[in-house]
Design a protein around this motif. Structure first.
Motif, PDB file in Angstrom:
ATOM      1  N   LEU A   1       0.841  -1.187   0.000  1.00 58.51           N
ATOM      2  CA  LEU A   1       0.000   0.000   0.000  1.00 58.51           C
ATOM      3  C   LEU A   1       0.874   1.235   0.000  1.00 58.51           C
ATOM      4  O   LEU A   1       1.913   1.262   0.652  1.00 58.51           O
ATOM      5  N   ALA A   2       0.451   2.264  -0.732  1.00 59.15           N
ATOM      6  CA  ALA A   2       1.130   3.555  -0.711  1.00 59.15           C
ATOM      7  C   ALA A   2       0.200   4.561  -0.060  1.00 59.15           C
ATOM      8  O   ALA A   2      -0.819   4.917  -0.628  1.00 59.15           O
ATOM      9  N   GLY A   3       0.556   5.008   1.132  1.00 60.04           N
ATOM     10  CA  GLY A   3      -0.285   5.962   1.830  1.00 60.04           C
ATOM     11  C   GLY A   3       0.215   6.185   3.246  1.00 60.04           C
ATOM     12  O   GLY A   3       0.830   5.308   3.848  1.00 60.04           O
ATOM     13  N   GLY A   4      -0.029   7.370   3.770  1.00 57.82           N
ATOM     14  CA  GLY A   4       0.311   7.670   5.155  1.00 57.82           C
ATOM     15  C   GLY A   4       1.782   7.927   5.404  1.00 57.82           C
ATOM     16  O   GLY A   4       2.235   7.891   6.545  1.00 57.82           O
ATOM     17  N   SER A   5       2.565   8.189   4.355  1.00 61.10           N
ATOM     18  CA  SER A   5       4.006   8.446   4.515  1.00 61.10           C
ATOM     19  C   SER A   5       4.677   7.330   5.313  1.00 61.10           C
ATOM     20  O   SER A   5       5.481   7.585   6.217  1.00 61.10           O
ATOM     21  N   GLN A   6       4.374   6.088   4.966  1.00 57.06           N
ATOM     22  CA  GLN A   6       4.834   4.964   5.782  1.00 57.06           C
ATOM     23  C   GLN A   6       5.794   4.009   5.077  1.00 57.06           C
ATOM     24  O   GLN A   6       6.307   3.095   5.708  1.00 57.06           O
ATOM     25  N   SER A   7       6.055   4.178   3.797  1.00 60.59           N
ATOM     26  CA  SER A   7       6.837   3.167   3.075  1.00 60.59           C
ATOM     27  C   SER A   7       8.220   2.962   3.674  1.00 60.59           C
ATOM     28  O   SER A   7       8.631   1.845   3.953  1.00 60.59           O
ATOM     29  N   ILE A   8       8.960   4.049   3.857  1.00 56.47           N
ATOM     30  CA  ILE A   8      10.312   3.902   4.408  1.00 56.47           C
ATOM     31  C   ILE A   8      10.245   3.515   5.877  1.00 56.47           C
ATOM     32  O   ILE A   8      10.997   2.647   6.339  1.00 56.47           O
TER      33      ILE A   8
END
Length: 734
Positions: free
Chosen positions: A111-118
């Motif tokens: 999922l891409a959202g919430g500035s959470q990938s890194i």
């Protein structure tokens, strides 16, 4: 090199890695990563060896990293491989990246959202690289009959100094692939990083600027048809009928029909927010031919539910805030009693309109659905949830549904809601042919899903010494409750009350870059300046006094607060220093703001002059505490983009309604910021504290609105309470 031992969890490794590397805010199409030398191009590996679910090494030493997350422009396609390459000890030039298709058996939170990938991917990606490095060392040790602890690695080479033996990763990869996953791996000490923390160019940059196929709109398959939809012109309406026959004879048109995308008994996912049950569909050979047919198609609509016209106006939220019963989301002390004894009371109300997402690339998706399988390809932030809806709607098991992700031409939350992909699949199933669904700009802007409209009322009480003794916040949004009750100044005021309410409406709303924070941060920070002025104190010193209270003598349980007051105060002190706040800037008006969201802290100072009612922004200083910065070049780009986005939407943008019909359907009426209106200079400073990375795609947007409105007040003597600021004509204060 200092190494830190970390437990892997042998059989859970692949699954754990997937969990940790899920969802940032933003996504991609992982094709080739780093630019290869001509020699590498001419000598691609004859064989690849998979060391774990995220990593494989070629027999010539090239490394491919699989990425589970979508790329929206946050540049995770560059940053995530940097993390793996760092722990693997491979040369960056030898790394390539591939976009992983949806695979819930291997990856978690694709999922891409919430500035959470890194943030979510940090540990797992490090472990993926370190585990592969350890397996390579064990394979080399076995082959050379030496202790594994004596083998060192550097830039894709294994070395045993005592015997003089060395080998490239490619030479050992085959043997390493057969090594059992170790129970523990050693991670680098951050002080030894050589890739993380260095500037690396966007690996897709050249393809983007030269127009190479990367995006959903670029997808083309042999025999593919184009589909376009007609949705209700107003919220609260449904399809009644249509005259399709004359349209079917138009050039290039294959079929025209109504279709029920979301039957009443279909169980929806949260990502189906904004779904329209029944649509009119035009299918043809080309986009142009479908657009002409759409224009000529006569569709009749009828009221589906009674339109509550007040749901589209600011007055409805105002009435809600007046009449809703008081329900404390958080209460410290006795606010009412404190206001009765206060020497001075400050009260203000702030509001903001609906906003469209307006991604550069309108919604689109490719689908090829047959009786026994479904293949989909396109720009989506939530492929995992899309798969669940498709399985139910198409009547296919999930293992027969293949979802592949392209790079996205913007997301900002809009592509969290994959209804357009479901529409594409259902149309393909009916047509028995591969189709690409394409939205026009007007389709996208008038369908939703919008940033909610908001209103918030603040009331603050000061004692005779200018100390803040009471704070009351009461806010509401359309389909959203707005207030973060445990954020600053909660924990820093003896008497604190937070209330939140939601106005339910048939206008579809959803996440928009930095949800809720994108409005309430600016309102809170503008009000904070107003209270500081009433207290006769410098706005930065006034905030720092409150942070000192939260640090040394917090109100209530400090664990209840969302923020760390020391880190919060830290960015404020840093931006004060870097902007020379005490000296000011000759001939410029300046404002300050600081906010915490998405696990990161941002403080900003903005200098401007006014040209009538329009701000000319000269410079923004921005201090950021987001932990370890993977790629400073990309990080600065994200910060700058958030600042420009926040200034633009707060100053110029609004989406309004008349009888449920959106009044803006394209950029001729929906105002966006222009190049000459962006800040002339932005200077960014990152706090170097060695803490694990946190969010970055969204945190710079919310506070800039407060810095802007505070600077505008200094320039004009007028405080702004309503967005868009360009339309707000407040009287002079005092």
């Amino acid at each position: 090199m200092t190494l830190i031992k970390t437990k892997v969890g042998r059989r859970a490794f692949i699954r754990n890695t997937g969990l940790a590397s899920g969802g940032l805010v933003l996504g991609f199409n992982w094709l080739a990563s780093c630019k290869m030398t001509p020699e590498q191009v001419n000598s691609m590996p004859k064989e690849w060896f998979e060391l774990n679910g995220f990593l494989k090494i070629g027999d010539n030493g090239l490394v491919t990293i699989m990425s589970p997350n979508p790329e929206i422009g946050q540049n995770v396609k560059t940053a995530m491989p940097m993390i793996v390459a760092e722990e693997l000890d491979v040369a960056w030039k030898d790394v390539m990246v591939e976009q992983a298709p949806l695979n819930t058996d291997i990856f978690t939170r694709q999922l891409a959202g919430g500035s959470q990938s890194i943030r979510q991917g940090w540990e797992g990606l490090r472990m993926a690289g370190a585990t592969a490095r350890q397996m390579l060392k064990e394979a080399a040790a076995k082959a050379w009959e030496v202790p594994v602890g004596e083998i060192t690695t550097s830039e894709g080479m294994l070395t045993h100094e005592a015997s003089g033996k060395s080998a490239g990763y490619g030479e050992i990869a085959s043997a390493a692939a057969g090594i059992e996953v170790p129970e523990e791996v050693e991670l680098k000490d951050p002080k030894d990083f050589t890739i993380i923390g260095t500037d690396r160019r966007n690996v897709d940059g050249e393809k983007i600027v030269t127009g190479k196929p990367l995006y959903g709109l670029d997808v083309h398959r042999e025999g593919m048809l184009i589909a376009m939809i007609v949705h209700p012109p107003a919220f609260g309406m449904k399809l009644k009928g249509m005259d399709a026959e004359p349209i079917k004879s138009m050039p290039g048109i294959k079929d025209v029909f109504p279709i029920e995308v979301y039957p009443e008994d279909l169980e929806k996912q949260w990502s189906d927010g904004g779904a329209i049950a029944e649509l009119a569909v035009v299918v043809g050979n080309s986009t142009w031919e479908c657009m002409q047919a759409k224009k000529a198609l006569q569709v009749q609509w009828e009221e589906d539910s009674k339109l509550e016209s007040t749901a589209y106006h600011d007055e409805a939220i105002s009435e809600l805030l007046k009449t809703a019963p008081k329900e404390a989301a958080r209460k410290d002390g006795d606010v009412d009693a404190a206001f009765k004894t206060a020497a001075k009371i400050v009260e203000s109300t702030y509001s903001a309109p609906f906003l469209a997402h307006n991604t550069m690339e309108p919604m689109n998706f490719f689908a090829d659905v047959s009786a026994d399988k479904a293949e989909l390809l396109g720009p989506i932030q939530t492929p995992e949830f899309l798969e669940i809806t498709l399985a139910s709607r198409l009547g296919l098991p999930k293992e027969k549904i293949d979802i592949m992700m392209t790079r996205m031409g913007g997301g900002f939350g809009r592509r969290l809601y994959g209804t357009f992909a479901v529409e594409a699949a259902v149309i393909s199933q009916k047509m028995g042919a591969p189709i690409k669904l394409v939205y026009t700009r007007e389709d996208d802007m008038t369908q939703g899903t919008y940033r909610p409209s908001y209103k918030v009322k603040y009331k603050a009480g000061l004692d005779e010494n200018g100390n803040l003794i009471a704070w009351h916040v009461r806010g509401a949004g359309t389909n959203d409750d707005l207030v973060f009750e445990n954020r600053f100044p909660a924990g820093a005021v003896d008497n604190y009350l937070a209330e939140k309410h939601s106005l339910q409406t048939n206008v579809t709303t959803g996440a928009w870059r930095a949800p809720r924070s994108n409005f309430i941060a600016g309102a809170e920070q503008a009000f904070m300046d107003e209270v500081a002025e009433a207290a006769g104190k410098d706005p930065i010193e006034f905030r720092l006094e409150l942070f000192d209270r939260a640090i040394s003598n917090p109100v209530g349980d400090p664990e209840q607060n969302d923020y760390d007051p020391e880190r919060y105060a830290g960015v404020l002190k840093l931006v004060k220093e870097k902007s020379n706040w005490a000296d000011g800037t000759s001939g410029k008006s300046r404002g300050v703001s600081a906010y915490y969201c998405h696990n990161s802290y941002v403080a900003q100072v903005l200098d401007l002059t006014m040209n009538g009612d329009t701000p000319n922004i000269d410079k923004v200083w921005c201090a950021v505490d987001c932990g370890i910065v993977i790629n400073p070049l990309s990080a600065k780009n994200q910060i700058e983009g958030g600042i420009v986005d926040g200034i633009g939407h707060a100053t110029y943008s609004a989406l309004t309604f008349k009888d449920g019909v959106p009044e803006q359907s394209n950029f001729d009426k929906y105002r966006l910021i222009r190049n000459m209106e962006a800040p002339k200079e932005i200077e960014t400073f990152f706090v170097d504290n060695g803490i694990d990375p946190t969010g970055l795609g969204e945190p710079s947007l919310p506070p800039i609105i407060g810095a802007l409105t505070n600077a505008m007040y200094k320039a004009t003597g007028r405080r702004h309470y309503s967005q868009p600021l360009i339309n707000d004509k407040p009287p002079l204060v005092g």
